[in-house]
Design a protein around this motif. Structure first.
Motif, PDB file in Angstrom:
ATOM      1  N   GLN A  79       0.681  -1.250  -0.212  1.00 31.33           N
ATOM      2  CA  GLN A  79       0.116   0.137  -0.057  1.00 31.33           C
ATOM      3  C   GLN A  79       0.629   1.327  -0.055  1.00 31.33           C
ATOM      4  O   GLN A  79       0.262   2.451  -0.328  1.00 31.33           O
ATOM      5  N   TYR A  80       1.940   1.076   0.184  1.00 25.15           N
ATOM      6  CA  TYR A  80       2.982   2.180   0.150  1.00 25.15           C
ATOM      7  C   TYR A  80       3.832   2.358  -0.705  1.00 25.15           C
ATOM      8  O   TYR A  80       4.216   1.410  -1.458  1.00 25.15           O
ATOM      9  N   VAL A  81       4.253   3.711  -1.316  1.00 22.07           N
ATOM     10  CA  VAL A  81       5.317   3.891  -2.313  1.00 22.07           C
ATOM     11  C   VAL A  81       6.663   3.681  -1.768  1.00 22.07           C
ATOM     12  O   VAL A  81       7.013   4.309  -0.669  1.00 22.07           O
ATOM     13  N   PHE A  82       7.690   3.057  -2.430  1.00 20.66           N
ATOM     14  CA  PHE A  82       9.036   2.773  -1.986  1.00 20.66           C
ATOM     15  C   PHE A  82       9.578   2.849  -3.382  1.00 20.66           C
ATOM     16  O   PHE A  82       9.384   2.098  -4.505  1.00 20.66           O
ATOM     17  N   SER A  83      10.719   3.706  -3.470  1.00 15.86           N
ATOM     18  CA  SER A  83      11.604   3.606  -4.805  1.00 15.86           C
ATOM     19  C   SER A  83      12.757   2.528  -4.314  1.00 15.86           C
ATOM     20  O   SER A  83      12.943   1.989  -3.649  1.00 15.86           O
ATOM     21  N   LEU A  84      13.304   2.225  -5.747  1.00 12.27           N
ATOM     22  CA  LEU A  84      14.274   1.177  -5.862  1.00 12.27           C
ATOM     23  C   LEU A  84      15.392   1.545  -4.822  1.00 12.27           C
ATOM     24  O   LEU A  84      16.143   0.530  -4.116  1.00 12.27           O
ATOM     25  N   ALA A  85      15.834   2.721  -4.680  1.00 15.00           N
ATOM     26  CA  ALA A  85      17.057   3.038  -3.807  1.00 15.00           C
ATOM     27  C   ALA A  85      16.633   2.911  -2.123  1.00 15.00           C
ATOM     28  O   ALA A  85      17.744   2.156  -1.447  1.00 15.00           O
ATOM     29  N   PHE A  86      15.343   2.872  -1.877  1.00 13.39           N
ATOM     30  CA  PHE A  86      15.071   2.697  -0.479  1.00 13.39           C
ATOM     31  C   PHE A  86      15.067   1.102  -0.470  1.00 13.39           C
ATOM     32  O   PHE A  86      15.531   0.548   0.710  1.00 13.39           O
ATOM     33  N   LYS A  87      14.457   0.295  -1.600  1.00  6.68           N
ATOM     34  CA  LYS A  87      14.555  -0.969  -1.345  1.00  6.68           C
ATOM     35  C   LYS A  87      16.113  -1.823  -1.046  1.00  6.68           C
ATOM     36  O   LYS A  87      16.357  -2.574  -0.384  1.00  6.68           O
ATOM     37  N   LEU A  88      17.125  -0.915  -1.890  1.00 12.17           N
ATOM     38  CA  LEU A  88      18.177  -1.582  -1.973  1.00 12.17           C
ATOM     39  C   LEU A  88      19.034  -1.388  -0.538  1.00 12.17           C
ATOM     40  O   LEU A  88      19.912  -2.035   0.046  1.00 12.17           O
ATOM     41  N   TYR A  89      18.926  -0.026  -0.160  1.00  9.90           N
ATOM     42  CA  TYR A  89      19.631   0.421   1.005  1.00  9.90           C
ATOM     43  C   TYR A  89      18.976   0.764   2.284  1.00  9.90           C
ATOM     44  O   TYR A  89      19.345   1.138   3.354  1.00  9.90           O
ATOM     45  N   GLY A 142      11.627   9.497  -3.911  1.00 13.05           N
ATOM     46  CA  GLY A 142      12.166  10.004  -5.008  1.00 13.05           C
ATOM     47  C   GLY A 142      10.917   9.995  -6.556  1.00 13.05           C
ATOM     48  O   GLY A 142      11.276  10.556  -7.256  1.00 13.05           O
ATOM     49  N   ALA A 143      10.150   9.016  -6.209  1.00 12.83           N
ATOM     50  CA  ALA A 143       9.147   8.712  -7.294  1.00 12.83           C
ATOM     51  C   ALA A 143       8.216  10.013  -7.116  1.00 12.83           C
ATOM     52  O   ALA A 143       7.456  10.084  -8.233  1.00 12.83           O
ATOM     53  N   CYS A 144       8.124  10.686  -6.346  1.00 11.99           N
ATOM     54  CA  CYS A 144       7.078  11.554  -6.132  1.00 11.99           C
ATOM     55  C   CYS A 144       7.689  13.068  -6.440  1.00 11.99           C
ATOM     56  O   CYS A 144       8.586  13.446  -6.334  1.00 11.99           O
ATOM     57  N   SER A 145       6.192  13.441  -7.408  1.00 15.17           N
ATOM     58  CA  SER A 145       6.682  14.846  -8.140  1.00 15.17           C
ATOM     59  C   SER A 145       6.248  15.949  -7.282  1.00 15.17           C
ATOM     60  O   SER A 145       6.659  16.977  -7.281  1.00 15.17           O
ATOM     61  N   LEU A 146       4.887  15.525  -6.769  1.00 20.82           N
ATOM     62  CA  LEU A 146       4.350  16.554  -5.763  1.00 20.82           C
ATOM     63  C   LEU A 146       3.992  15.772  -4.580  1.00 20.82           C
ATOM     64  O   LEU A 146       3.828  14.616  -4.277  1.00 20.82           O
ATOM     65  N   LEU A 147       3.878  16.690  -3.364  1.00 21.44           N
ATOM     66  CA  LEU A 147       3.491  16.133  -2.036  1.00 21.44           C
ATOM     67  C   LEU A 147       2.669  17.033  -1.412  1.00 21.44           C
ATOM     68  O   LEU A 147       2.684  18.470  -1.245  1.00 21.44           O
ATOM     69  N   VAL A 148       1.734  16.424  -0.698  1.00 23.54           N
ATOM     70  CA  VAL A 148       0.812  17.397   0.352  1.00 23.54           C
ATOM     71  C   VAL A 148       1.168  16.836   1.665  1.00 23.54           C
ATOM     72  O   VAL A 148       1.326  15.556   2.121  1.00 23.54           O
TER      73      VAL A 148
END
Length: 601
Positions: free
Chosen positions: A495-505, A530-536
């Protein structure tokens, strides 16, 4: 027979029934000059105009008070119109707890509006709200007229004023919720009962239960039982029975079309909450005083007066017993029943909101009767004072209600306004991803998401419950039964967004952080988004930094004040007090942020 004797008989037949000289009818006859015809009560135009203006204001400025309104109703409606939107586990075909027939009723307005307004989805959102406000206006107008015809203009005017201005009715009237729909039905059914149209009253009750909220059957019970007793039993029973069967068949057909199997969402919901062990407690529990606190917040002293209605009945027996007592009795039945349930939400009281106004208005109207001496034709000084206090009491209630409404709209209105800023930032580029963290529960629906944003994703901020997922067209859309859904409110790993960098490190970062700090919140902030362009996000200026405080990564596109509930005094956050509300409350900032380009970061 002589002409004089015939005239005498006609005069006797036309003479009014005897009374004690203090009934409403007797007082009206004493006031009315000879030869003047009996008043017809309030006409339709005034209440329709007043309620229509206030309901339009509610439609255009109302908050979204409950995330269930978004994820269980606005989001599925958005999917039916645009083939995108979030799905909750209740809409999984494995569980099928929610009725698509209820959504189709609103799609009758949203569908044409989507064709008229095209990409301007926010206008579709407000078109549906205006439709809800219109239904509320019509049902409440009928109630006011019915009260006027049966009990006089004064009581009807008191009720009209409370329906227009009390915070509870202002907010509930345009909420896209089954409890609001049941509220419309309760209002209309009560009005039809007072107008002695018993068959229609029972039919409307059936609509409120089956098309709206099945549990509201307790609210309709007194009017339904007495309608069966007073009216033609066969006619009233057949009216309610045929209406119920017709709606149940329509509901099953709608559910089959959307869920892809024969099922009945009405019975599934009852089974889950009643026979399934009451699993709703998984979503939070409250103490027995919860509804009384909320009732006071939304109706202030009108709520207390409504609870005192039974105490005033002996002083106004000839006026309000039994009809008004039958209409008002669901207030006590519903409060007692809902207070016994562990899981409580403010919206659960919506069906009785108009009845609270009726009960409170009746107490104010009856207040002088408390001091009346039926053996004396002269009014006592206390009775005169009580009559003078009536408009003052009503005025105080209305001022306090406006104060509550103003505080809510100005303190918590930032989320909807912030999301509307998205349509002004298309330069972010197509395929943008909007991310939301702990503020997922204030997400105002996909109707506020422009086409240049490809998806909305949740960020892990520590919430361990199950969040909504986008409807999955590859699995069948509304017919899908995704494996990541469950009825135990357990979070899914997906249910959450994770980028590849977080998964590796992530392991390396976790070990490093644990050496530096023990703050779990700080660790959550370092997750790679890092995958997020906009943030609320909501920045409440706590000791730990917010994501938007990193000016090397994010730029602020919009920021609006948002009332900090934890740090603001209860009195000042609940009611607007001039010159004190702004000074005594604490505010954070509700922000829309955009990731800076790499060459600027």
């Amino acid at each position: 027979m002589s002409l004089s004797s015939a005239r005498q008989r006609r005069a006797t037949a036309a003479s009014p029934p005897t009374d004690d000289g203090y009934s409403k009818e007797a007082k009206d006859r004493r006031r009315r000059p000879s030869g003047e015809e009996e008043e017809e009560g309030i006409r339709w135009f005034l209440p329709f105009l007043a309620l229509g203006l206030l309901r339009h204001m509610s439609a255009s400025s109302n908050l979204i008070h409950d995330c269930d309104e978004v994820f269980n109703y606005w989001e599925p409606l958005h999917f039916l119109l645009y083939r995108s939107g979030f799905q909750t586990w209740e809409y999984s075909s494995n569980f099928a707890l929610r009725s698509y027939l209820y959504l189709f009723i609103h799609a009758l307005v949203a569908g044409p509006a989507s064709m008229i307004f095209g990409e301007h989805k926010v206008r579709v959102f407000y078109s549906v709200r205006i439709f809800l406000g219109l239904i509320s206006t019509i049902t409440e107008t009928v109630l006011v007229v019915a009260l006027s015809r049966k009990y006089g203009k004064r009581l009807a005017c008191y009720v009209l004023a409370m329906l227009c201005l009390t915070s509870g009715c202002f907010f509930a009237s345009t909420s896209f919720l089954p409890s609001s729909f049941s509220m419309y039905a309760v209002t209309l059914s009560s009005a039809l009962f007072l107008l002695e149209n018993y068959a229609a009253a029972v039919s409307v009750a059936a609509v409120g239960v089956i098309l709206g909220w099945p549990f509201s059957i307790l609210v309709f019970l007194p009017v339904t039982v007495y309608s069966l007793i007073r009216g033609s039993f066969r006619r009233v029973f057949l009216s309610g029975f045929l209406t119920s069967m017709f709606l149940l068949v329509l509901s099953v057909i709608a559910d089959y079309y959307c869920y892809g199997k024969w099922t009945a969402s009405v019975f599934n919901l009852l089974k889950y909450n009643v026979f399934g062990g009451g699993e709703s407690h998984l979503y939070g529990t409250e103490g027995p005083s919860f509804y009384f606190k909320n009732g006071f917040n939304n109706f202030n002293f009108a709520f207390i007066l409504a609870l005192l209605f039974l105490g005033f009945v002996p002083f106004a027996r000839k006026k309000y017993v039994p009809d008004l007592l039958i209409v008002v009795s669901p207030v006590y039945i519903w409060l007692a029943f809902m207070s016994l349930q562990a899981h409580k939400e403010e919206r659960f009281l919506y069906p009785i909101y108009p009845l609270i106004c009726v009960a409170a208005a009746a107490v104010i109207d009856t207040f002088p009767d408390f001091f009346h001496d039926k053996y004396s034709s002269e009014q006592s000084i206390f009775e005169k004072i009580a009559k003078g206090l009536r408009p003052l009491i009503l005025g105080f209630i209305l001022c306090a209600s406006h104060s509550r409404t103003f505080s809510m709209l100005n303190g918590y209105g930032a989320p909807i306004q912030i999301y509307q800023h998205l349509e002004h930032h298309e330069d972010t580029g197509p395929g943008s991803v909007l991310c939301v963290g702990s503020e997922w529960h204030r997400y105002p629906s996909s109707f506020f998401i422009p086409s240049y944003i490809s998806e909305v994703r949740w960020i892990d901020d520590g919430f361990r419950g199950l969040l909504p997922f986008p409807f999955n067209e590859t699995l069948g859309g509304t017919t899908a039964a995704p494996s990541y859904f469950n009825d135990k409110n357990k979070a899914s790993d997906e249910q959450y967004v994770f980028s590849l960098a977080f998964k590796l490190y992530s392991t390396y970062f976790l070990l490093t952080i644990l050496r530096v700090t023990t703050s779990l919140h700080f660790w959550l902030q370092l997750k790679d988004i890092g995958a997020c362009s906009l943030l609320v996000e909501l920045d409440l200026r706590r000791p730990y930094p917010s994501r938007g405080s990193d000016l090397s990564t994010w730029e602020t596109l919009a920021a609006l004040p948002f009332l900090d509930r934890e740090l603001s005094p209860a009195l000042y956050r609940s009611f607007f007090i001039p010159h004190r509300w702004q000074q005594n409350n604490v505010f954070g900032l509700y922000k829309l942020l955009r990731r800076l380009p790499t060459d600027q970061a």
